[in-house]
Enzyme design. Structure first.
Site, PDB file in Angstrom:
ATOM      1  N   ASP A 157       0.860  -1.187   0.000  1.00 37.28           N
ATOM      2  CA  ASP A 157       0.000   0.000   0.000  1.00 37.28           C
ATOM      3  C   ASP A 157       0.897   1.238   0.000  1.00 37.28           C
ATOM      4  O   ASP A 157       1.584   1.507   0.984  1.00 37.28           O
ATOM      5  CB  ASP A 157      -0.901  -0.027   1.243  1.00 37.28           C
ATOM      6  CG  ASP A 157      -2.024   1.000   1.161  1.00 37.28           C
ATOM      7  OD1 ASP A 157      -2.092   1.730   0.148  1.00 37.28           O
ATOM      8  OD2 ASP A 157      -2.827   1.072   2.112  1.00 37.28           O
ATOM      9  N   ASP A 158       0.905   1.946  -1.099  1.00 39.96           N
ATOM     10  CA  ASP A 158       1.724   3.165  -1.224  1.00 39.96           C
ATOM     11  C   ASP A 158       3.226   2.881  -1.159  1.00 39.96           C
ATOM     12  O   ASP A 158       3.960   3.542  -0.433  1.00 39.96           O
ATOM     13  CB  ASP A 158       1.391   4.197  -0.134  1.00 39.96           C
ATOM     14  CG  ASP A 158       0.031   4.850  -0.287  1.00 39.96           C
ATOM     15  OD1 ASP A 158      -0.806   4.308  -1.025  1.00 39.96           O
ATOM     16  OD2 ASP A 158      -0.200   5.899   0.341  1.00 39.96           O
TER      17      ASP A 158
ATOM     18  N   CYS B 286      -5.407   4.785  -3.627  1.00 35.64           N
ATOM     19  CA  CYS B 286      -5.780   3.427  -3.226  1.00 35.64           C
ATOM     20  C   CYS B 286      -7.000   2.858  -3.938  1.00 35.64           C
ATOM     21  O   CYS B 286      -6.908   1.863  -4.658  1.00 35.64           O
ATOM     22  CB  CYS B 286      -6.030   3.384  -1.726  1.00 35.64           C
ATOM     23  SG  CYS B 286      -4.635   3.969  -0.733  1.00 35.64           S
TER      24      CYS B 286
END
Ligand SMILES: [Ca+2]
Length: 482
Positions: free
Chosen positions: A40-41, A80
């Protein structure tokens, strides 16, 4: 060529075709399992096997040594919810409706869950969701401690498990930041070098190393279940981290993504491909790896021309070593409206070839802003302080907040996109050609630019509410991590 040699070569050709058909039939009969682990990221290059000299990612690096590493994979959106929903549907964000952050696809849109269930799979998900409505993503919810049981539940049925980590998304609390020496880090040119930036990188890298531990755990689950050879084990970094030029942009730091696929039965270990692929290509690839036909699938969501098939196409041929290339162009679309502390309307669109990138800022007159540069607790104030006396820092700060209508970059000579060539006469033809391709893509997607951006709150399901008060600091971080 005489008749005899013609017949001989035709015979060989037929034999090769028959062998390829047999291999395909064998694959279809023996449907591979899928374990897809998503960071995530995590900026694409922030792991060892993609060339970051500092961050420690031993498991991801081992996975790359055992599988195929894609050097040119891209998401179309650096945030996201749109990233995940394009990955799961095979449809670009404006078309599927999930183009702002925290938004949902149009009702009736189908996802990898429908497409692989139809081929006999059980399809589960661990961790972060960020999608909706539920009918479009009917994953079986699997808890982290149930992974081994899910993998081994029915050896006759193939599985697809999507493991969605919450790392290394802010607030960068996981992992051991003291394992990184801020003085010894090598900073990429798009970051302003301050002690605060270095301290932030230590925390971010520590969380990447903690994510890498999760990758190692998933690799062990697959090995323990005895299905290593017949499992497509896919790691991808999702979109760029929360640094300027990364998340919430259409620069490569935001859209470029790491992709490693290990499939011992069919993919050459330690291989690398430069083929350009996008997240929308992943589901069609899985469908074909499972013996299905991606071309015949109804996605439940037509494009502007009424076509109901995927936006993406299978790159199975690349995985099997049969093709060296896949896409000529990859596309990007960013929606600023509706993100935390975001500008009211700041749509960005992009198109990229293997070498050149064209970006359009559709409402560039307004300043670009987001939570990253709104908070007092980030490293951003240290950038502003340095910019007062350091021209290079001032330039980086300025170009992040104020952008021209058009940007054009030569990624071969300028990989961080710091030298805009949009007004260079030598690039006029190339820019015009990419601009035309971008127009065609937007038309196919039903993308009306600024008007589409203004529908962001509707797509987030909060059209009739007042815009939320801007949140900053720890509260916003907690919110953003959800
Ligand atoms: Ca993300």
């Amino acid at each position: 060529m005489n008749r005899r040699s013609f017949l001989k070569s035709a015979g060989l050709g037929a034999a090769a075709v028959a062998a390829a058909r047999a291999a395909a039939a064998d694959r279809a009969a023996k449907k591979p399992n899928v374990l897809l682990i998503i960071a995530d990221d995590q900026t694409w290059r922030d792991n060892g096997c993609y060339g970051n000299p500092d961050v420690k990612t031993p498991h991801i690096d081992r996975l790359a040594a055992e599988g195929m590493r894609f050097t040119h994979c891209f998401t179309a959106t650096a945030m996201c919810a749109p990233t995940r929903q394009q990955l799961y549907t095979g449809l670009f964000p404006v078309r599927n409706g999930a183009f702002p952050n925290h938004s949902k696809v149009y009702p009736g849109t189908k996802s990898v869950v429908h497409h692989l269930k139809a081929l006999g799979y059980r399809v589960g998900l661990v961790g972060k969701k960020h999608f909706g409505p539920p009918d479009s993503f009917p994953f079986e919810t699997v808890a982290a401690k149930q992974i081994r049981a899910f993998l081994g539940r029915d050896p006759k049925q193939p599985f697809c498990l999507v493991y969605c980590s919450h790392s290394p998304h802010l607030p960068w609390k996981a992992g051991d930041a003291s394992a990184y020496d801020p003085e010894k880090l090598t900073l990429p040119a798009y970051l302003v070098d301050t002690p605060e930036t270095r301290a932030a990188l230590c925390k971010y890298y520590a969380e990447i190393t903690d994510f890498d531990r999760e990758v190692g755990e998933c690799m062990k689950h697959v090995a323990d279940a005895g299905v290593r050879d017949d499992t497509l084990f896919i790691y991808t970094s999702e979109q760029g981290a929360q640094f300027p030029h990364g998340k919430w942009t259409c620069y490569d730091v935001g859209l470029h993504t790491a992709l490693v696929i290990r499939w011992p039965a069919s993919v050459k270990a330690g291989s690398t491909t430069d083929a350009m692929v996008q997240y929308v290509d992943v589901v069609p690839t899985l469908v074909e790896a499972a013996g299905g036909k991606a071309a015949g699938i109804d996605t439940g969501c037509p494009d502007a021309k009424g076509n109901r098939g995927f936006d993406g196409k299978s790159f199975l041929g690349v995985l099997l070593g049969q093709n060296q290339a896949h896409r000529n162009l990859v596309y990007g679309a960013h929606t600023t409206r509706g993100i935390i502390a975001g500008s009211d309307c700041y749509p960005v669109r992009s198109v990229r070839s293997d070498r050149y990138k064209y970006i359009r800022n559709l409402n560039h007159q307004t300043a670009f802003h987001n939570t990253l540069i709104a908070g007092e607790k980030t490293y951003w104030p240290s950038w502003l302080r340095k910019a007062k006396t350091d021209p290079a820092a001032a330039r980086l700060v300025g170009m992040y907040q104020n952008r021209p209508a058009e940007e054009f970059y030569d990624l071969q000579t300028d990989p961080w996109e710091l030298k805009n060539l949009a007004d260079d006469p030598a690039q006029a033809d190339r820019k015009a050609a990419l601009s035309e391709k971008l127009d065609a893509w937007m038309a196919q997607q039903g993308d009306k630019g600024n008007a589409t951006e203004m529908k962001a709150r509707e797509r987030q399901g909060r059209a009739d509410r007042k815009p939320r008060k801007k949140k900053t600091g720890a509260r916003a971080e907690r919110k953003a991590k959800q």
